[in-house]
Scaffold this active site. Structure first.
Site, PDB file in Angstrom:
ATOM      1  N   HIS A   1       2.066  10.828   0.876  1.00  0.00           N
ATOM      2  CA  HIS A   1       1.608   9.626   1.132  1.00  0.00           C
ATOM      3  C   HIS A   1       1.252   8.778  -0.038  1.00  0.00           C
ATOM      4  O   HIS A   1       2.044   8.760  -1.157  1.00  0.00           O
ATOM      5  CB  HIS A   1       0.392   9.456   2.346  1.00  0.00           C
TER       6      HIS A   1
ATOM      7  N   HIS B   1       7.364   6.616   0.164  1.00  0.00           N
ATOM      8  CA  HIS B   1       6.392   7.292  -0.542  1.00  0.00           C
ATOM      9  C   HIS B   1       6.247   7.951  -1.648  1.00  0.00           C
ATOM     10  O   HIS B   1       5.178   8.376  -2.482  1.00  0.00           O
ATOM     11  CB  HIS B   1       5.067   7.803   0.295  1.00  0.00           C
TER      12      HIS B   1
ATOM     13  N   ASP C   1       3.170   3.779  13.692  1.00  0.00           N
ATOM     14  CA  ASP C   1       1.946   4.309  13.402  1.00  0.00           C
ATOM     15  C   ASP C   1       0.735   4.222  14.730  1.00  0.00           C
ATOM     16  O   ASP C   1      -0.382   3.924  14.424  1.00  0.00           O
ATOM     17  CB  ASP C   1       0.992   3.823  12.295  1.00  0.00           C
TER      18      ASP C   1
ATOM     19  N   HIS D   1      10.438   4.506   6.108  1.00  0.00           N
ATOM     20  CA  HIS D   1      10.153   3.208   6.192  1.00  0.00           C
ATOM     21  C   HIS D   1      10.149   2.544   4.807  1.00  0.00           C
ATOM     22  O   HIS D   1       8.947   2.554   4.155  1.00  0.00           O
ATOM     23  CB  HIS D   1       8.865   3.038   6.944  1.00  0.00           C
TER      24      HIS D   1
ATOM     25  N   GLU E   1       3.394  12.059   8.198  1.00  0.00           N
ATOM     26  CA  GLU E   1       3.465  11.301   7.052  1.00  0.00           C
ATOM     27  C   GLU E   1       2.514  11.827   6.077  1.00  0.00           C
ATOM     28  O   GLU E   1       1.417  11.468   6.013  1.00  0.00           O
ATOM     29  CB  GLU E   1       2.894   9.976   7.660  1.00  0.00           C
TER      30      GLU E   1
ATOM     31  N   HIS F   1       9.629   4.998  12.043  1.00  0.00           N
ATOM     32  CA  HIS F   1       7.970   4.895  11.794  1.00  0.00           C
ATOM     33  C   HIS F   1       7.325   4.187  12.600  1.00  0.00           C
ATOM     34  O   HIS F   1       7.547   2.635  12.349  1.00  0.00           O
ATOM     35  CB  HIS F   1       8.046   4.810  10.229  1.00  0.00           C
TER      36      HIS F   1
ATOM     37  N   ASP G   1       7.450   0.194  10.395  1.00  0.00           N
ATOM     38  CA  ASP G   1       5.967   0.456  10.141  1.00  0.00           C
ATOM     39  C   ASP G   1       4.997  -0.065  10.912  1.00  0.00           C
ATOM     40  O   ASP G   1       3.956  -0.471  10.454  1.00  0.00           O
ATOM     41  CB  ASP G   1       5.975   0.115   8.628  1.00  0.00           C
TER      42      ASP G   1
END
Length: 362
Positions: free
Chosen positions: A175, A221, A47, A242, A148, A45, A311
């Site tokens: 999420h 999540h 971003d 993650h 995600e 993961h 992450d």
């Protein structure tokens, strides 16, 4: 004195300096870097695509990933960190739900494709375990897509399939918001009410469809109820792209020991998150604290369920010693220092995730 007589003492001094440098080099780091040339480090993961949207409106002509220095991730940092494969997150916020979540998610999938096209010497788009291995042999970073948040599909299996056809290889079921078919992790904190007592009937249909497609189910999540439901019904292994160990840091985003045991039984993987709040349940953390999560997951679920899920660029605080993606070899070196064997390290680097993908692809 002749030039030759000057040169010889200088050469001797240079050789002496090199010997001192090599003697001071961390043997565990050397070993880690060597192992990372043999087995791809696959991170679950990152971003960076969200940073491209937030800071550059996805206009890649306005950013240079070879000189970018305001993010955790750039091409020089990736190369120094010896990343072999990366799941790039196609993330859009929960406030897009019931509005334009699908369009915005498609834009994030698009920017990941365009990033690969813009830097073909570094990135190679991948959708399978075989393509990861091919990219690694080609000395490229295999670039995969993970969506995600279930709000991104707008409760549509057709949208899920379309995103799969566009290359998305995992969906994080929620999420930080409930969807019309699944509760999110905040339910376990008591800050949000449960709407479905886990998964709705549609949510269960979605799990069946993801199994049919060969799409990884990501349980980062989600609340413990959803973790248990999916582990019970999925025919394929699952991932936590993650998340870290709840016993080490009792944050509801982390994975409890009984779930770690079930992930082992299912043949899945937990990819350790580096966010300080999930590492130490405080604002500060260091590399050793992250290694504690690797040790605990290995102890409870076995080395076959451990992976990396930093992450980066999705969090505001990262541990000392893991300031950006260039630092991965230092964490691998710490695992070796703690007694992990070469085979253990290779499993965590990429062999575990490749095994999971191959099983899901079946």
């Amino acid at each position: 004195m002749s030039p030759r007589l000057i040169f010889i003492p200088c050469l001797a001094l240079w050789i002496s300096c090199c010997a001192v440098t090599l003697a001071e080099e961390d043997p565990y780091l050397i070993r880690a870097q060597s192992l990372m040339t043999e087995t791809p480090l696959i991170d679950g993961h990152n971003d960076l695509p969200w940073q491209l949207r937030k800071n550059f409106n996805n206009q890649l002509n306005k950013v240079n990933l070879t000189t970018l220095n305001t993010t955790h991730t750039s091409i020089p940092k990736i190369k120094k960190g010896q990343i072999g494969a990366q799941f790039w997150s196609a993330y859009v916020p929960c406030d897009t739900q019931y509005k334009d979540a699908v369009r915005q998610t498609l834009e994030q999938i698009d920017v990941i494709h365009r990033m690969c096209w813009a830097y073909p010497d570094t990135f190679q788009f991948a959708t399978s375990s075989a393509e990861i291995e091919h990219a690694f042999r080609s000395k490229k970073v295999a670039s995969l897509i993970g969506v995600e948040g279930g709000h991104s599909i707008d409760s549509s299996l057709a949208t899920l399939r379309t995103m799969y056809y566009m290359g998305a290889r995992y969906l994080t079921l929620t999420h930080s918001c409930n969807t019309p078919w699944a509760d999110n992790w905040l339910v376990d904190t008591g800050s949000e009410p449960s709407e479905h007592n886990g998964l709705s009937a549609f949510g269960k249909r979605l799990i069946v469809e993801m199994n049919r497609l060969g799409m990884l189910i990501d349980l980062a999540h989600v609340p413990v109820k959803v973790m248990n439901e999916v582990l019970e019904m999925s025919k394929a292994p699952v991932i936590f792209s993650h998340s870290s160990a709840y016993t080490i840091c009792p944050h509801k985003r982390n994975v409890p020991d009984d779930i770690l045991a079930k992930v082992h039984q299912k043949g899945g993987i937990v990819m350790v998150n580096f966010y300080n709040d999930y590492v130490t349940c405080s604002n500060t953390a260091n590399l050793s604290d992250v290694a504690d999560h690797f040790d605990h997951i290995k102890k409870v679920g076995g080395v076959d369920i451990v992976g990396f899920g930093g992450d980066y660029d999705g969090v505001t605080r990262v541990p000392e010693g893991l300031e950006d993606v260039s630092k991965y070899p230092y964490l691998v070196a710490e695992l070796l220092r703690r007694g992990w064997t070469d085979e253990n390290v290779k499993a965590a680097l990429g062999e575990n995730l490749l095994r999971v993908m191959k099983k899901v692809e079946e």
